[in-house]
Design an enzyme around this catalytic site. Structure first.
Site, PDB file in Angstrom:
ATOM      1  N   GLN A   1       0.851  -1.196   0.000  1.00  0.00           N
ATOM      2  CA  GLN A   1       0.000   0.000   0.000  1.00  0.00           C
ATOM      3  C   GLN A   1       0.887   1.247   0.000  1.00  0.00           C
ATOM      4  O   GLN A   1       0.400   2.355  -0.147  1.00  0.00           O
ATOM      5  CB  GLN A   1      -0.890   0.023   1.248  1.00  0.00           C
ATOM      6  CG  GLN A   1      -1.843  -1.141   1.335  1.00  0.00           C
ATOM      7  CD  GLN A   1      -2.455  -1.251   2.726  1.00  0.00           C
ATOM      8  OE1 GLN A   1      -3.437  -0.588   3.039  1.00  0.00           O
ATOM      9  NE2 GLN A   1      -1.875  -2.075   3.570  1.00  0.00           N
TER      10      GLN A   1
ATOM     11  N   HIS B   1      -1.474   1.548  -4.195  1.00  0.00           N
ATOM     12  CA  HIS B   1      -1.885   2.948  -4.043  1.00  0.00           C
ATOM     13  C   HIS B   1      -1.013   3.920  -4.823  1.00  0.00           C
ATOM     14  O   HIS B   1      -1.011   5.112  -4.537  1.00  0.00           O
ATOM     15  CB  HIS B   1      -1.913   3.330  -2.551  1.00  0.00           C
ATOM     16  CG  HIS B   1      -2.975   2.599  -1.778  1.00  0.00           C
ATOM     17  ND1 HIS B   1      -2.995   2.501  -0.405  1.00  0.00           N
ATOM     18  CD2 HIS B   1      -4.077   1.914  -2.212  1.00  0.00           C
ATOM     19  CE1 HIS B   1      -4.059   1.796  -0.029  1.00  0.00           C
ATOM     20  NE2 HIS B   1      -4.719   1.425  -1.109  1.00  0.00           N
TER      21      HIS B   1
ATOM     22  N   GLY C   1       2.805  -4.444   9.009  1.00  0.00           N
ATOM     23  CA  GLY C   1       2.725  -3.006   9.260  1.00  0.00           C
ATOM     24  C   GLY C   1       1.580  -2.271   8.594  1.00  0.00           C
ATOM     25  O   GLY C   1       1.788  -1.213   8.009  1.00  0.00           O
ATOM     26  N   THR C   2       0.388  -2.823   8.710  1.00  0.00           N
ATOM     27  CA  THR C   2      -0.778  -2.090   8.203  1.00  0.00           C
ATOM     28  C   THR C   2      -1.920  -2.208   9.194  1.00  0.00           C
ATOM     29  O   THR C   2      -2.132  -3.280   9.779  1.00  0.00           O
ATOM     30  CB  THR C   2      -1.226  -2.579   6.808  1.00  0.00           C
ATOM     31  OG1 THR C   2      -2.498  -1.994   6.498  1.00  0.00           O
ATOM     32  CG2 THR C   2      -1.333  -4.088   6.700  1.00  0.00           C
TER      33      THR C   2
HETATM   34  P1  OAD Z   1      -1.567   3.015   9.005  1.00  0.00           P
HETATM   35  O1  OAD Z   1      -0.892   4.248   9.499  1.00  0.00           O
HETATM   36  O2  OAD Z   1      -3.056   3.001   8.980  1.00  0.00           O
HETATM   37  O3  OAD Z   1      -1.109   1.748   9.870  1.00  0.00           O
HETATM   38  C1  OAD Z   1       0.253   1.546  10.149  1.00  0.00           C
HETATM   39  C2  OAD Z   1       0.386   0.265  10.949  1.00  0.00           C
HETATM   40  O4  OAD Z   1       1.779   0.050  11.139  1.00  0.00           O
HETATM   41  C3  OAD Z   1      -0.271   0.306  12.331  1.00  0.00           C
HETATM   42  O5  OAD Z   1      -1.035  -0.876  12.537  1.00  0.00           O
HETATM   43  C4  OAD Z   1       0.927   0.354  13.287  1.00  0.00           C
HETATM   44  O6  OAD Z   1       0.699  -0.317  14.512  1.00  0.00           O
HETATM   45  C5  OAD Z   1       1.991  -0.362  12.477  1.00  0.00           C
HETATM   46  N1  OAD Z   1       3.378  -0.019  12.833  1.00  0.00           N
HETATM   47  C6  OAD Z   1       3.877   1.120  13.373  1.00  0.00           C
HETATM   48  N2  OAD Z   1       5.205   1.034  13.518  1.00  0.00           N
HETATM   49  C7  OAD Z   1       5.555  -0.197  13.062  1.00  0.00           C
HETATM   50  C8  OAD Z   1       6.800  -0.898  12.941  1.00  0.00           C
HETATM   51  N3  OAD Z   1       7.973  -0.342  13.303  1.00  0.00           N
HETATM   52  N4  OAD Z   1       6.787  -2.146  12.436  1.00  0.00           N
HETATM   53  C9  OAD Z   1       5.615  -2.717  12.034  1.00  0.00           C
HETATM   54  N5  OAD Z   1       4.426  -2.113  12.127  1.00  0.00           N
HETATM   55  C10 OAD Z   1       4.396  -0.868  12.625  1.00  0.00           C
HETATM   56  O7  OAD Z   1      -0.947   2.715   7.556  1.00  0.00           O
HETATM   57  P2  OAD Z   1      -1.509   1.767   6.391  1.00  0.00           P
HETATM   58  O8  OAD Z   1      -2.265   0.627   6.960  1.00  0.00           O
HETATM   59  O9  OAD Z   1      -0.374   1.497   5.493  1.00  0.00           O
HETATM   60  O10 OAD Z   1      -3.217   5.422   1.395  1.00  0.00           O
HETATM   61  O11 OAD Z   1      -2.513   2.746   5.660  1.00  0.00           O
HETATM   62  C11 OAD Z   1      -3.180   2.340   4.516  1.00  0.00           C
HETATM   63  C12 OAD Z   1      -3.373   3.503   3.566  1.00  0.00           C
HETATM   64  O12 OAD Z   1      -3.948   4.604   4.255  1.00  0.00           O
HETATM   65  C13 OAD Z   1      -2.083   4.073   3.001  1.00  0.00           C
HETATM   66  O13 OAD Z   1      -1.612   3.351   1.881  1.00  0.00           O
HETATM   67  C14 OAD Z   1      -2.447   5.468   2.623  1.00  0.00           C
HETATM   68  C15 OAD Z   1      -3.289   5.823   3.822  1.00  0.00           C
HETATM   69  O14 OAD Z   1      -4.257   6.773   3.629  1.00  0.00           O
HETATM   70  C16 OAD Z   1      -3.134   6.443   0.532  1.00  0.00           C
HETATM   71  O15 OAD Z   1      -2.559   7.477   0.776  1.00  0.00           O
HETATM   72  C17 OAD Z   1      -3.852   6.209  -0.760  1.00  0.00           C
END
Ligand code: OAD
Length: 236
Positions: free
Chosen positions: A88, A106, A180-181
């Site tokens: 993503q 994305h 990490g999502t």
């Molecule tokens: P989020 O910010 O929603 O989620 C990030 C995840 O990473 C959370 O569950 C955290 O707990 C986890 N996290 C934080 N630090 C970490 C680490 N060091 N190792 C592993 N995990 C960790 O981000 P996404 O799920 O990627 O779209 O968000 C999805 C979409 O929303 C993105 O692609 C973006 C956004 O709006 C667009 O911009 C089109």
């Protein structure tokens, strides 16, 4: 080398240890910016300059970032498996770590396109996507066809052109890994449900991610440590 396939779905958390912030954690990008203003199709038509500035900033951040050990370990899975990375993320850290098959659900921040392409007007053709690297893009910067350039990003409110390809890759996987999502943005969040019955699904994230799906084995660690554990589990 086995003939097994691993599908890896990644989100912002895999790049967190490279210094790129996540979106929804405390202090995440969406605490400082309204996604409907800077990352939605309505926001683009309302204020193109603001959206261009936001992605200029994202490009600058990426220029200074490097792949971390989690990206490198994901790339190293290719020594033993056929690996499809479905990300993503709009950064290029998987490619810079050596992953050779990366699907950007994305879009990609280092690319731009005329605002009238890669949408339903031209059947989502990517023929006129340009690489800008880490350069700035301004209002008035036009493609050879005379149309304003926009970031090659799937904005909120837009279709996800690579969804079918991603579904197909997940459906072919023998092992599914999610890193990490927050699984809060659909359709990406529902992709793992296309994994075949019996395919093990691992999810690496320091926080509990509520999936209500008993098939998912959660590894509650940051991406670098979680990847070490995942690789050890594969060897068991
Ligand atoms: P989020 O910010 O929603 O989620 C990030 C995840 O990473 C959370 O569950 C955290 O707990 C986890 N996290 C934080 N630090 C970490 C680490 N060091 N190792 C592993 N995990 C960790 O981000 P996404 O799920 O990627 O779209 O968000 C999805 C979409 O929303 C993105 O692609 C973006 C956004 O709006 C667009 O911009 C089109």
């Amino acid at each position: 080398m086995t003939d097994k396939r691993i599908a890896v779905l990644t989100g912002a958390g895999v790049s967190a240890e490279s210094g790129l912030g996540t979106y929804r954690d405390n202090g995440g990008l969406w605490d400082s910016y309204d996604p409907m203003e800077v990352a939605s199709i309505e926001g683009w038509y309302r204020n193109r300059g603001k959206v261009l500035d936001f992605y200029n900033m994202e490009r600058r951040k990426l220029k200074d970032a490097k792949p971390n050990r989690a990206h490198l370990l994901i790339a190293s899975l290719e020594n033993d498996y056929t690996v499809d990375v479905i990300t993503q993320n709009v950064d290029n850290l998987h490619e810079r770590a050596g992953s050779t098959h990366v699907v950007h659900l994305h879009g990609e921040v280092t690319k731009v396109r005329p605002e009238n392409t890669c949408n339903d007007e031209d059947g989502f053709s990517e023929r006129s996507v340009f690489d800008v690297g880490y350069d700035e893009v301004k209002l008035g910067d036009k493609a050879p066809n005379g149309v304003q350039l926009r970031p090659h990003i799937v904005f909120f409110g837009e279709a996800v052109p690579k969804l079918e390809q991603a579904i197909d890759l997940v459906a072919r996987a023998d092992i599914m890994l999610i890193v990490g999502t927050s699984l809060s943005v659909y359709p990406a969040a529902g992709l793992y449900r296309y994994a075949r019955a019996g395919v093990p699904i691992y999810l690496i994230d320091p926080k509990e991610v509520n999936t209500f799906d008993k098939r998912i084995h959660q590894i509650r660690k940051v991406a670098t440590e979680g990847m070490e554990e995942f690789i050890a589990l594969l060897k068991d």
